[in-house]
Every structure is written in C-alpha cells, then in structure tokens.
Scaffold this motif. Structure first.
Motif, PDB file in Angstrom:
ATOM      1  N   ARG A 138       0.882  -1.109   0.120  1.00  0.00           N
ATOM      2  CA  ARG A 138       0.005   0.130   0.055  1.00  0.00           C
ATOM      3  C   ARG A 138       0.750   1.208   0.172  1.00  0.00           C
ATOM      4  O   ARG A 138       1.672   1.343   0.979  1.00  0.00           O
ATOM      5  CB  ARG A 138      -0.822   0.072   1.349  1.00  0.00           C
ATOM      6  CG  ARG A 138      -1.771  -0.976   1.505  1.00  0.00           C
ATOM      7  CD  ARG A 138      -2.345  -1.012   2.775  1.00  0.00           C
ATOM      8  NE  ARG A 138      -2.899  -2.366   3.376  1.00  0.00           N
ATOM      9  CZ  ARG A 138      -4.122  -2.546   2.941  1.00  0.00           C
ATOM     10  NH1 ARG A 138      -5.088  -1.668   2.359  1.00  0.00           N
ATOM     11  NH2 ARG A 138      -4.716  -3.384   3.549  1.00  0.00           N
ATOM     12  N   HIS A 174      -0.376   4.229   0.177  1.00  0.00           N
ATOM     13  CA  HIS A 174      -1.212   5.271   0.842  1.00  0.00           C
ATOM     14  C   HIS A 174      -0.038   6.290   1.878  1.00  0.00           C
ATOM     15  O   HIS A 174       0.544   5.709   2.854  1.00  0.00           O
ATOM     16  CB  HIS A 174      -2.321   4.574   1.767  1.00  0.00           C
ATOM     17  CG  HIS A 174      -3.118   5.756   2.563  1.00  0.00           C
ATOM     18  ND1 HIS A 174      -3.869   6.734   1.679  1.00  0.00           N
ATOM     19  CD2 HIS A 174      -3.189   6.073   3.654  1.00  0.00           C
ATOM     20  CE1 HIS A 174      -4.325   7.175   2.629  1.00  0.00           C
ATOM     21  NE2 HIS A 174      -4.117   7.040   3.944  1.00  0.00           N
ATOM     22  N   LYS A 180       0.905  -5.174   1.679  1.00  0.00           N
ATOM     23  CA  LYS A 180      -0.604  -5.413   1.799  1.00  0.00           C
ATOM     24  C   LYS A 180      -1.042  -6.520   2.421  1.00  0.00           C
ATOM     25  O   LYS A 180      -2.098  -6.595   3.157  1.00  0.00           O
ATOM     26  CB  LYS A 180      -1.195  -5.108   0.453  1.00  0.00           C
ATOM     27  CG  LYS A 180      -2.682  -4.852   0.518  1.00  0.00           C
ATOM     28  CD  LYS A 180      -2.836  -4.576  -1.072  1.00  0.00           C
ATOM     29  CE  LYS A 180      -4.569  -4.230  -1.116  1.00  0.00           C
ATOM     30  NZ  LYS A 180      -4.951  -4.238  -2.470  1.00  0.00           N
TER      31      LYS A 180
END
Ligand code: FES
Ligand code: FES
Lengths: 172, 841
Positions: free
Chosen positions: B699, B701, B708
């Motif tokens: 990820r 983000h 993940k």
C-alpha cells in the motif's frame, strides 16, 4: 510473569500422558515444546497453511488454533505415532516411494489429513482427495505426487497389490 | 514395493538407455536413472528430520527483532534502557553493537544486522532482544523507544529514476539507480535494417515471493573457548560463514555453520540474513544458546523474491521468423538493499540468446532502489521475467507473420555446441525434441486457434543454467568439494557442503557414489552442509548442485574405486580393467564368482595402503566471454523446456483456469527419475501461481509502503483446487559436462509456464495481458477494451528515460570477436568475474 501451569491428562499416539504447560499455549506449542514432539510443524501459526494438522479424536485439526487445555481427555495423533512396529504406515511408504515429500516440511500435516480421509473413505476419488487436502499448502511438489501417494496407499490399505504408474515416476 | 525404510534399492524399473557409467568396465547403471526413494525420505515422512526450529538447547534464550514501521527514516535515537530491565530479558542490542556491513555480493555490502542510522523499508530491523521466553522477548520490544526522522520514500523504479536525490544508498551507478548495464553484441541497427518486420512490446512482471512453508529459523551457541556454532535454515552455509566472520570479527576457523534441512528455499534463504548474525551476537554476549524463528509476517519482510520488472523488447525478424536483431531493456524494482540484485539485473539480459538464434543483441538493464523489502533470487533468478516477455512477443510475431508459433521456434533453434552472440557456450540442446513432444501430446496442430471461444492453448519455451560459471566472490578454487570415506564394514560416508532444501541433493551424492562403487545407495551415509565437517560447496542456488556436487562426488568415488581396484587386482592376480564393482561385490568381470564383498575389498585396500579416503572437486569450465559483465550467464550446461498450457477464460468474471499443462524438459540425464518428475511438477505449480495470482503488493497510501498481504491466507498461492494436471516428458540427451550427463531441473521448467498461460489466454479470448499475474481484473479490463473496439491489451504503456552508460560493444563470434569488448585491454581479461572489477565496497 510466569502464569501457573495447567496440568492435563490426554492420550498422545495411543499412550496416556500428563503434561504441564502455560495455559495460553496452543496444542501445537504443547506438542512441540512440552512433549518434545517436533514432528508437527508450523508455517503461520494463524490457521492458514495446514502444516500443523494433527488428529484429535480422529479428526484433523489445526493444532495452532487449538488451545492445549481443550485437549484434556482427548486422543491426539501426530506423525510420530504413524510408524507401527518399526514399519512405515502405508501412507508414509507411498509418500517416500513417490517423492511426495520433497522438503518434507508440509508432509506431517498432509499425512494426518490424508489418514483421516482414508478412515472415512477408503477409496476416495481424485476430486475427493483434492477437497480433503485443500487446506494444506505445499510449495514443493505441486501436490500431484501427494495425490498419487494417497491413491497408492489407499489401494494398498484395501489389500490391493498396487504399484505406481510408470509415467508417474518416469514421465510419458 | 516393500514398505520398510530400507527398500531404497527397489523401485518400479523401466529399461534405460544402458549408458556407460564413468570409467571401465562398462555395465548398465544400477542406480542412475531409477526412481528410488530419496535417502532422507523416511526421515521426512516420519517427522524425524530436524529443521532449524525443531532444535533446542539447554538454557536457550529466544530472540525477537524490533522492526521499522517506516519505509524510509533516519534513526535519531534508540533507547533500550526500559527493555533491558524487563522480566526475562537477558540482552538487548542495536545497530551500534554490529557496525560492520555485509551483503551477499562483494559489490553490495550494504546491509547491517541491525540498522545503525537509517531504515529503508517497513520491516527493516532496528533492535533485538534475547529473553527467557518468546513472550518475554516480544513484550520487551514494546519497551524499546526509537525516534525516527521520516524521509521521503520511493515507491517505484519510475520514481527512483525521477528522484535521484535524496539517495536510499550512498552508492550505486546513478542517483537511486543501483545498477546500470548497457551491452551490445554486434550492431543491432544493422539487424533491424535487414528485418522484414520489427516489433516493439512492453511487458511487466509483478513481484512475488518464495513462500517456503518453513519460516526462517536460526539457533546460535557460543562456547567460552571462543567457538561459535550456528544452525540455520540457510541455502548457503558457506556464504553465511563468511558474513559471520566479517561482521563478528571472528576467525572463520572458530565459526561452525550447520545448514539444517530447509523446509523449502526457492532462493529465499540464499542471502546471509540479519537475524542469523543477531542470534550469533546475542549468544556471544549472553553465553547462552539463542534461537529465533521468524513469524510468517517477518518472512515477507526478509523477502529477496522476484524483482518486479518492466521490460521493453524490440525484435526484428525475417518473413520465416528468423530473428535478425533483438534489443531488450529491463528496469528492476530492487527494494531497499542490494542483495543479489546486480546479478539479477544481468540475468534479465543474459539468456535471451540461448533458445533461438539471435545474431545481434543489445541489452540495457537498470535496477532501482525503492523503499520496500529487498528483492533477490527466486527460482529462475532474473530470467523468468525476460523469458515471459520474449515468449509472448514471439507468439505475437508468429501471428503477425502467419506462422505457427511452434514451427517458428523449431526453425530457428540455437544449435547445440555453439557460442551465442553474448558469448555463452552451449553444449547439449534438446529444445527441439521438447517442442515436438508437447506439440504432439497436446494435439497442438489440430487445436491451436481452433478451440471454442473461452478455451485456448498457448506454447512457450525456456532454458536455464545448471549452475553459474563463476562464484559469487572472486576466487579460483573449486565450486564444490567432496570427501569420501570407506569403512571396513562396507559402508561409505560422503561429506559435502551442499545443502538439502528438498530438491534431493543429499540423495544425488548417495546415488552417484553408489553407482560408481556398486553399492545400494542406502549403504552410503551422507554428511552435508556443516562447515566443520564438510568441504565447501557454494550452496543450493542457481541449479548448480546436481551438476557440481555430482561431478565432485563422481571424482571422489572413482578415486576410491581405483584404490580398491588396485588392492583387489593384486589379490586376485588380475589386470585392473577386469575388476568390476556391482551389487555390493568387487569381482572379476570374466568370472563373477572370483571376487569378494565390497567390505572385504575395502579391508584389502586398507591393509595395503591405510585408511581408504578420497576427495573430489569440481570447477566449471572457463567461459569464452571476456567482457565486463560476461560473468553472468555462463554455465557448464543449459537445460531446456517446452510447455503447452490449456486455459479456460470466463468472460463474465475474467477468471482464468488452467486445467492442464504439457511440459517437456531436457534433463540431459535423470539421476533419479522420480525426483526429476517432482521438480518438474513443483516448477509448474510455482509457475502457475506466478502466472495467475502470486503478487507482492504494497500500500503506498501516504507513502507508507506497507506490505498489503504479509500472510499465507492473503498472499494467494495455488491450493490443490487450483493446481493443474501435468503431463511430463523427460528428454534425455546426456550433456558431456554433467555427471552421467545430468543437467538441472529445479528451476528451468518454471519459466515457460507464465508465457504459455498468457499466450493461451490470447488464444482463448483474443486479449493480450502483457503483465504477470494475469488476474481476473486485468482480463476483464482487456475484454472490455476489446468489446469497445480498442486495442485488446492490458499492460505497461511506457518505459522511463534512463541515462544509460556508454554501451560496451562486443563483437560476436561470427564477426570474428574474441569475447572481449572493443577497446578492452588484455589486462582486464583476468577480471571478467562478475564482481571482481567492481569490488569497491
Ligand atoms: S501453522 Fe497452523 S495452519 Fe499454519
Ligand atoms: S514438500 Fe516442501 S512444502 Fe511440501
């Protein structure tokens, strides 16, 4: 920090044992650490791989998800209990003959899961074998030799004089 | 078949070619090629094999590592004072305690056992605790205070190219590009000018991981006499030995490394690891044995798996499919450390030339540092990615030219006993028969492009090395050594540094020695992977073990046979060529009753000349390539595989299922046919996972770059329900460099699976997924594009601009080249080892 230990009595591979362990321990840990039965392996300790499968009262369970405490009075069977009178169990012999154990790390879990299958279905179809073993991961074999070994052992356990197919061992 | 543990000599037999064994007199092989039990099979099916985590020692402490929660950060301060006084804690260490860097390649000594000042991926270890229980060690991790200064993180190679500063490492070829390679063999532009058609394609191969069922574990013990012992699930005890000596500043003679049988490796246990060094250090500090077993989540952080690789391929062909030139670019996502990455990068360009004739070839390769777990060698090491690109592009070219893809390949095979454009010497080459077998078996000619919509067939081929021609660190010693001891009782013990990872390396030693000495392999004891007891073998990587340890064992056994033969010949008063070893006896080939048991023969030899012990060793032949970079790609022998995959594609869900695969593998010669079959099937399985589902995903983000799916459940790998049927053909064309002609099988058969599946998906539904894994989502996207009349393809759209170095120009053999680069001085002839000229760290 040390919890008082719990003491339980159970049957492991046909022999009654008493074992004391920290009460939060899983059956996997009790077997490996407190009973010295390291034949049972682990690949995740989260119930994801089947490597730790043992039989409790004849049924396959993931020993990493079972609290040791809940096994009081139960029958536990591990890979160490499969050899009888110095002879391999037919499943063990078939796994050895076909190379169904490569690294061998997943093997105890597969053997016990397969043994439970054959106890209920002595002549399983290939599809039935796949379903029964779907919770056990193996990264080495691609499973094919494992199916063939289960089929070979099943036939021998039914008293048939079975041999592996030559293309299984030598290719087509 | 008997079911007891000693039935190794019995097996279902099939008449074999009756090839001569090495040395006189000639008799058909008794062991080689048979489907025997492996020598460790019974230990494995009874649970008696002791893996690293199965070991424990009195007063053993348990170690846990504190790992970074940031993908990229400076360590401002580490405070261990609270952890040190916690219940059960016996020691806490940080990067300060282990300041010397290490790494598998001499050019990439960029790892620390514990990060001293900077973390480079989520999971990078910062501190370690040893405590009286695993629980106490885990609890103490929470008491270690670490202050981080978070740095910008680099998520992808494209970002690494665009962001040369700040650098993840202070070394490397350019900014955050760790390695840059530009090699040209012949002039590709000339070849493109001669082509009837030129194609350019882009491909992406997603990263995936080994996922061995056994989590890495290591146990270290320190003795007050100054001796360290470590048992570890490592594929490379020799390299671990070197790393421990370096970091711990101990003489190698005081370190004993024992590689326990690996519960699966696949390349994931080939680096020296931080946790191994940490437990050794903690054992030295506490004077107590210290063990660590990684959690499954931590195994995902150790990684060293397949490099995600972006590829651009330009290939020129004549109308008949003959390749006139190929230009290949790769960009590898290396993750946070060097690992094997320099070699991996070279490997993405090395083996394009060994299957079909490529007269002119250019390779540009780049490896980027990113803030993710380090990538390294996974089964096929750097070659599955380009093989995927090449084999899919050939499928496209065949269609473009109106040729059958099997026929096109068959027409332009690299001939045996040749040298390629990039100076790889090919020996035996069985790809032709491999293609013919799978084409016939799959009924290719009447089914390809003729199956109903939703069903398809795809074909792809591959090749792999049987061990690398050069060692990882420059030296001119053998790559593999064997010692052999014959006992008065008739038993033989073979000592070798090779590491059993499930591939059967222990068995190969026993079979070869048994064959030469006429014994049952179960009368041979194998002692392996122990630096105190066994001569060096470089390790279980690059498919080197059967060929290299096999040759070393063969030499040692032949020498033992000579010693024993001399004594027996004297006793029987016969010329030595009359003495034969078979069925546990040594006798006169012309009068088989005149002879004795092997044990008696050993006793004669021992009486005559003392203890019967011999050695054998193996060094690969020198490769003709002399240019810088020529060290990656050469091998004593190349295996070949061809594969046809059948798929069904559900247009509603995009789900691809693979019911069946036909695979033919050119093994040279099987040492144990059943073990070869197992390696082939296991390779198909792992290739299927890579083709359809396996993927390392992070990820990103807010630049967290957290893995993940660091779990066995969420990292999808094939179960029994996804595994396909496999029809295997073994093509045996003995290679003169292999023991009894044997070549590798552990890695090669994986390679063609991914492109065969991709090509089959195109045959089934007419869409190209130029990316691995071929997930349902990608197939659906491609189907939608097709329905809208757009290019029915899903795959990468571009290749970043990279500042490539000046190309190294190497004339090809047919241009009269001598293996050197233009302008290369004779002096560097001695520095062609892949690492030696670059050893600056
Ligand atoms: S260890 Fe129990 S399921 Fe994985
Ligand atoms: S044999 Fe290695 S995981 Fe199954």
């Amino acid at each position: 920090m040390t919890d008082p230990k719990a003491v339980i009595a159970l049957t492991v591979n046909g022999e009654p044992v008493e074992v004391a362990f920290a009460p939060h321990k899983t059956l996997l840990e009790v077997l490996r650490e407190d009973l010295g039965l390291t034949g049972t392996k682990h690949g995740c300790e989260l119930g994801e791989c089947g490597t730790c499968a043992v039989l409790v009262d004849g049924k396959p369970v993931l020993s990493c998800l079972v609290l040791g405490l809940t096994c009081a009075g139960r029958q536990v069977r591990t890979v160490e209990g499969m050899v009888r009178d110095g002879q391999l169990h037919p499943l063990q012999a078939a796994f050895a003959d076909l190379g169904a154990a490569q690294c061998g790390y997943c093997t105890p879990g597969f053997l016990l899961t397969a043994e439970a299958l054959l106890a209920t279905d002595p002549a399983p179809t290939r599809e039935r074998i796949k379903e029964a073993l779907a919770g056990n991961l193996c990264r080495c074999t691609g499973y094919l030799k494992i199916y063939e070994a289960v089929e070979l052992a099943a036939a021998r356990m039914r008293g048939e004089d079975a041999e592996p197919a030559p293309e299984t061992l030598y290719g087509n | 078949m008997a079911t007891d543990g000693r039935s190794g000599g019995q097996a279902v037999e099939r008449s074999s070619a009756g090839e001569a064994t090495a040395g006189p007199p000639v008799r058909p092989p008794a062991v080689i090629g048979k489907a025997l039990r492996k020598v460790d099979a019974v230990a494995k099916v009874t649970g008696r094999t002791r893996f690293a985590d199965d070991l424990s020692l009195p007063r053993m402490l348990y170690c846990r590592l504190l790992r970074s929660p940031h993908p990229h950060a400076e360590i401002a301060r580490v405070d261990v004072s609270r952890a040190l006084v916690a219940d059960g804690v016996r020691a806490v260490i940080t990067g300060r305690d282990l300041p010397i860097p290490f790494g598998i390649l001499p050019v990439s000594q960029d790892e620390h056992a514990l990060c001293p000042d900077r973390v480079r991926f989520v999971g990078d270890p910062v501190a370690a605790v040893a405590a009286t229980s695993e629980e106490a060690a885990t609890a103490a991790l929470d008491l270690v205070a670490v202050d981080y200064r978070v740095l910008p993180a680099i998520a992808s190679p494209a970002e690494a190219v665009a962001t040369p500063e700040p650098r993840i490492h202070d070394y490397g070829d350019d900014g955050n590009l760790h390695k840059l390679i530009d090699l040209e063999f012949g002039t590709v532009d000339e070849g493109f000018a001669q082509a009837d058609a030129v194609r350019e394609d882009l491909f992406f191969f997603g990263g995936n991981t080994h996922l061995p069922m056994e989590q890495h574990a290591a146990l270290a013990e320190w003795s007050p006499d100054g001796k360290l012992t470590i048992w570890s699930s490592t594929q490379t005890p020799h390299y671990l030995h070197r790393a421990l000596a370096k970091v711990l500043e101990l003489p190698p003679a005081r370190i004993r490394v024992v590689a326990t049988p690996n519960g699966g490796g696949f390349g994931g246990k080939s680096d020296p690891f931080n946790h191994e060094i940490v437990v050794a250090k903690l054992a030295m500090m506490t004077g107590r044995p210290v063990k660590i077993t990684l959690t499954r989540e931590e195994v995902f952080y150790c990684h060293r798996g397949r490099h995600p690789t972006l590829m651009w391929v330009r290939t020129g062909v004549k109308r008949d499919g003959a390749i006139t030139a190929m230009h290949f670019k790769s960009l590898l996502d290396g993750g946070g450390y060097g690992s094997y990455g320099v070699a991996s990068t070279y490997y993405t360009g090395a083996l394009q030339t060994v299957t079909y004739q490529v007269p002119r070839y250019r390779f540009q390769g780049a490896r980027a540092f990113t803030n993710k777990p380090p990538c390294g060698p996974k089964r096929g090491h750097g070659t599955p990615q380009p093989r995927f690109a090449l084999e899919v592009q050939i499928d496209k070219l065949a269609e473009q030219l109106g040729l059958d893809p099997a026929e096109m390949r068959l027409r332009h095979l690299q001939p045996p006993n040749g040298v390629t454009a990039n100076w790889l010497r090919i020996g035996s080459m069985g790809l032709g028969p491999c293609i013919e077998r799978v084409v016939a078996g799959s009924d290719w000619k009447s089914r390809f492009r003729q199956l109903p919509e939703g069903r398809g067939l795809g074909l792809a081929c591959s090749s792999y090395i049987s061990g690398a021609g050069l060692p990882i660190y420059w030296n001119n010693m053998p790559h593999s050594g064997v010692q052999l001891k014959c006992d008065r009782g008739g038993g033989v013990t073979v000592f070798c540094g090779s590491t059993e990872i499930g591939q059967g390396s222990d068995s190969v030693l026993a079979y070869i020695v048994a064959e030469v000495l006429g014994l049952d392999p179960f009368d041979v004891t194998v002692v392996t992977a122990d630096t105190d007891l066994t001569p060096v073998d470089l390790g279980s990587y690059s498919s080197r073990v059967t060929l290299m340890t096999g040759n070393a064992a063969l030499q040692a056994a032949e020498r033992a046979r000579e010693v024993i033969t001399a004594a027996v010949a004297r006793k029987l008063q016969l010329p030595t060529p009359r003495i034969v070893f078979a069925a546990g006896r040594v006798f006169d080939t012309q009068a088989p009753d005149a002879g004795m048991s092997f044990a008696e023969a050993v006793q004669l030899a021992e009486a005559a000349g003392g203890t019967v012990g011999t050695v054998g060793s193996y060094t690969p032949p020198r490769s003709p390539g002399r240019y810088r970079g020529a060290g990656v790609g050469p091998s004593p022998a190349y295996s070949y595989s061809a594969c046809v995959a059948e798929v069904t594609v559900d247009p509603a869900t995009g789900i691809v299922a693979v019911p069946k695969v036909w695979i033919a593998h050119d093994i040279g010669r099987s040492i144990n046919a059943a073990a070869v079959m197992g390696q082939v099937e296991g390779s198909i399985y792992m290739g299927l996972g890579e083709a359809l589902m396996e993927e390392m995903v992070h990820r990103d983000h807010e630049r967290r770059l957290v893995h993940k799916w660091p779990s066995l459940l969420e990292y999808k790998s094939p179960t029994t329900l996804e595994m396909c049927d496999v029809v295997t053909y073994l093509v045996e064309d003995p290679d003169p460099n292999g023991p009894f002609g044997a070549k590798e099988v552990g890695q090669g058969p994986l390679l063609p699976v991914m492109p065969a599946v991709a090509n089959a998906v195109y045959d089934a539904v007419g869409v190209r997924v130029d990316e691995v894994p071929i997930t349902p989502e990608k197939v659906l996207r491609a189907l939608k594009r097709k329905a809208k009349g757009e290019d029915p393809r899903v795959g990468p759209a571009g290749f970043p601009d990279i500042r490539w170095p000046e190309p190294t120009r190497v004339p090809t053999p047919w241009e009269g080249g001598d293996g050197k680069a233009l302008g290369q001085t004779t002096k560097s002839e001695t520095t062609t080892a892949k690492v030696r000229p670059e050893r600056q760290h």
